[in-house]
Design an enzyme around this catalytic site. Structure first.
Site, PDB file in Angstrom:
ATOM      1  N   LYS A 116       0.810  -1.215   0.000  1.00 59.88           N
ATOM      2  CA  LYS A 116       0.000   0.000   0.000  1.00 59.88           C
ATOM      3  C   LYS A 116       0.846   1.270   0.000  1.00 59.88           C
ATOM      4  CE  LYS A 116      -4.105  -1.960   2.240  1.00 59.88           C
ATOM      5  NZ  LYS A 116      -3.719  -3.360   2.105  1.00 59.88           N
ATOM      6  N   GLU A 200      -2.955   6.320   8.025  1.00 58.83           N
ATOM      7  CA  GLU A 200      -3.759   7.266   7.262  1.00 58.83           C
ATOM      8  C   GLU A 200      -4.641   8.077   8.191  1.00 58.83           C
ATOM      9  OE1 GLU A 200      -4.421   4.710   3.126  1.00 58.83           O
ATOM     10  OE2 GLU A 200      -6.064   4.931   4.559  1.00 58.83           O
ATOM     11  N   HIS A 235     -14.331  -3.521   9.214  1.00 60.73           N
ATOM     12  CA  HIS A 235     -13.641  -3.434   7.920  1.00 60.73           C
ATOM     13  C   HIS A 235     -13.915  -4.626   7.013  1.00 60.73           C
ATOM     14  CE1 HIS A 235     -11.595  -0.029   9.674  1.00 60.73           C
ATOM     15  NE2 HIS A 235     -11.091  -0.782  10.625  1.00 60.73           N
ATOM     16  N   ARG A 297      -6.623  -8.626  -8.410  1.00 60.94           N
ATOM     17  CA  ARG A 297      -7.293  -9.922  -8.511  1.00 60.94           C
ATOM     18  C   ARG A 297      -8.778  -9.684  -8.712  1.00 60.94           C
ATOM     19  NH1 ARG A 297      -9.915  -9.612  -3.737  1.00 60.94           N
ATOM     20  NH2 ARG A 297      -8.819  -8.734  -1.940  1.00 60.94           N
TER      21      ARG A 297
END
Length: 634
Positions: A116, A200, A235, A297
């Site tokens: 990421k 973040e 999440h 994917r």
């Protein structure tokens, strides 16, 4: 086109890939662990190969064993599904080096987008807006804490190699950062073999918007519109839909264009998803939507895109991997109607959504919607893998119609004794906020009180009580067969009941006296009989266990006496407290890992830790007493 494909995966995605392969005349090959010897994907494949013990690292994550299975069976291509090795660039290279067709993006693209932090840097260079935060190499805990303080709380800690909500922790206060960081690092190491994280800024009203993209070896990249996956719990996505509610065409054009640029930046081929996070505090606006990550994917939620476009994405994967161009030009990809998908998890919403495992003695899903599943009645839900057991997918002309159809489908789910989230899904779909499109990733947490399953209705109670009374009457007649013979599904009769008859039953551990209706009424509840004094009633996605009298028996102990018991089999990954520690209510005492997720066992009240009976690395069984808290309950 290759003539055979090995799916390096399990469960519903393996079955999904096989379905398209069979339609295209391609021979299907499964791999399986010892725990999956009788799994549905093994039964549906033309050929299947055992590759190791139940733990994924010794089977589905063992690239050498998967490649050996491909060589043994003469497979010409490998489809990785999602999860496991699907985003492992080294595996992709090994597949290609073995002379096999890799049904996925180039290894270089996987590497570029797989971490990421590196991906965000690349997106900045490509002109794609990214979420503010820290994605540097320094992983010192004190330095990361400084970065979090500079960003400003709340922050989101994310494993750089993460996905599917794993290795992700929201931290609201500086004093909780160390614990959140350690937990995210453990889960990142356990799930992906990489403990590194990025940080973040946490968007307070976030929506999860993603764009399905597709590239080919001829330099073409197209998008297949967006999806909204904002309805999440911890999440983990629960309900996905396409298109995104409230997105106007100008915003759609900006977001999909950014997604195409992102894919072009890495010369992408095959199916991929660009995920964005949107600040929904003032509706969806292009300048408040940022790149979050790319999944290199096929996604779990790909069926909703298939529904609105009419495209079989797995077929496109096969064709592109075989060197063919993308079958449609961008202008020819339609967006028709509205699609929704609900993930059916084997979990217990009434018990903190803990995973539920065991044999599926009764497993009935609606037959008028698309079902993608990897389990069957009589099969097992294992502790070793993801708890998702099926997906319910609907398509309609409008969002309101799609939500209504999916709510009905969820209400018709019948599963026993494994618990599911079907009733919870139905309540989400029926909620006024969801119906209006007012959804963000905090929806479930904010509306939790309104999402609890309804109790069994009066009619359901009466029907169950009558059936138990009927059996008692029949049992008195020697030689008469059980009234449970061939009983499955909705019962449509009521015979010779006396008006005003009363039956004493136990529902959910509570004794009730139920006044049954007159003999002219009819049973309308779906029931199954487990014994002469024991039935299960299904209503609105829930299963209700009803007995004609209380039976003694041990269940999972509660923490009311200070005993912290393992709610399921698993592995101890942390023991934050030790014997003699003074703890407060809600403080983490033991952390258990099961079904690829961490579960914290917390102090039920203020007190002292009297004992900790497990150490990090221990494998423990369900109901094992792991710790004892001594103190005064409040």
């Amino acid at each position: 086109m290759f003539k055979s494909v090995l799916v390096a995966n399990r469960g519903e995605i393996a079955c999904r890939v096989f379905r398209t392969a069979r339609r295209m005349g391609i021979r299907t090959i499964a791999v399986y662990s010892e725990a999956d010897a009788k799994a549905l994907h093994v039964r549906e494949a033309d050929e299947a190969v055992l590759i190791g013990p139940a733990p994924a690292r010794e089977s589905y994550l063992d690239a050498a064993k998967v490649l050996a299975a491909a060589k043994q069976t003469g497979a010409e291509a490998i489809h990785p599904g999602y999860g496991f090795l699907s985003e492992n660039a080294d595996f992709a290279e090994a597949v290609m080096a073995a002379g096999l067709v890799w049904i996925g993006p180039p290894p270089a693209a996987i590497r570029a987008m797989g971490l990421k932090d590196a991906a965000k840097k690349l997106m900045i260079e490509a002109g794609v807006p990214v979420t503010p935060g820290y994605q540097g190499e320094n992983q010192d805990a004190a330095y990361l804490a400084e970065q979090a303080a500079g960003i400003g709380y709340p922050v989101l800690i994310k494993a750089v190699a993460g996905g599917g909500g794993k290795g992700m922790r929201k931290v609201d206060r500086a004093e909780d950062f160390a614990d959140g960081l350690a937990s995210a690092q453990r889960e990142g190491q356990s799930s992906f073999g990489d403990p590194r994280v990025l940080i973040e800024s946490y968007i307070t009203r976030p929506r999860h918007i993603e764009v399905q993209i597709f590239g080919d070896s001829h330099g073409t990249v197209v998008h297949l519109h967006e999806r909204d996956c904002s309805l999440q719990r911890r999440h983990q996505k629960v309900i996905e839909e396409a298109p995104a509610p409230g997105m106007d065409q100008a915003t759609r054009d900006a977001v999909t264009a950014a997604a195409v640029r992102a894919a072009q930046a890495v010369n992408y081929e095959g199916a991929g998803t660009i995920e964005f996070i949107a600040d929904a505090s003032d509706g969806l606006k292009a300048d408040r939507i940022w790149f979050m990550e790319m999944n290199t994917r096929l996604q779990v939620e790909h069926p909703v895109t298939e529904a609105i476009t009419g495209v079989d994405l797995v077929e496109w994967q096969f064709r592109v991997a075989a060197g063919e161009p993308i079958p449609l030009k961008q202008a020819d990809i339609p967006l028709n109607g509205w699609a929704m998908e609900a993930r059916l998890y084997a979990e217990d919403p009434a018990n903190g959504f803990l995973p539920s495992i065991g044999k599926l003695e009764h497993f009935v899903l609606p037959d008028d919607v698309r079902i993608d599943t990897g389990v069957y009645e009589g099969g097992e839900v294992s502790q070793f893998y993801d708890p998702m057991i099926a997906k319910l997918i609907v398509h309609a002309d409008t969002r309101e119609e799609a939500a209504g159809r999916l709510a009905v489908a969820a209400s018709e789910v019948e599963v026993w004794p494994v618990k599911t989230n079907a009733a919870f899904v139905m309540k989400c779909l029926d909620h006024p906020r969801f119906i209006s499109g007012d959804v963000d990733t905090g929806f479930i947490a904010a509306e939790e009180a309104d999402l609890a399953a309804e109790p069994l209705s009066d009619m359901g109670r009466e029907d169950a009580a009558y059936r138990l009374r009927q059996f008692a009457a029949t049992e008195d007649d020697a030689g008469v067969g059980s009234p449970w013979d061939n009983l499955s599904g909705t019962v449509g009769f009521r015979a010779n009941a006396s008006a005003q008859s009363i039956q004493s039953v136990v529902i959910g551990g509570v004794s009730e006296s139920i006044r049954m209706l007159d003999e002219d009424d009819h049973l309308m509840t779906s029931l199954i009989g487990l014994s002469s004094s024991h039935v299960v009633a299904f209503e609105n996605g829930s299963a209700f266990e009803i007995r004609s009298f209380a039976k003694p028996g041990a269940g999972h102990g509660t923490a009311s006496d200070g005993s912290l018991r393992a709610p399921m089999p698993g592995k101890i990954v942390a023991t934050p407290a030790k014997a003699g520690d003074i703890v407060t209510k809600g403080q983490s005492i033991i952390v258990l890992e099961a079904m690829k997720m961490e579960h914290a066992l917390v102090a039920p009240f203020d007190g002292e830790v009297g004992a900790v009976n497990a150490a990090v690395g221990d494998q423990v069984g369900a109901d094992t007493v792991l710790a004892l808290i001594q103190g005064t309950q409040t």
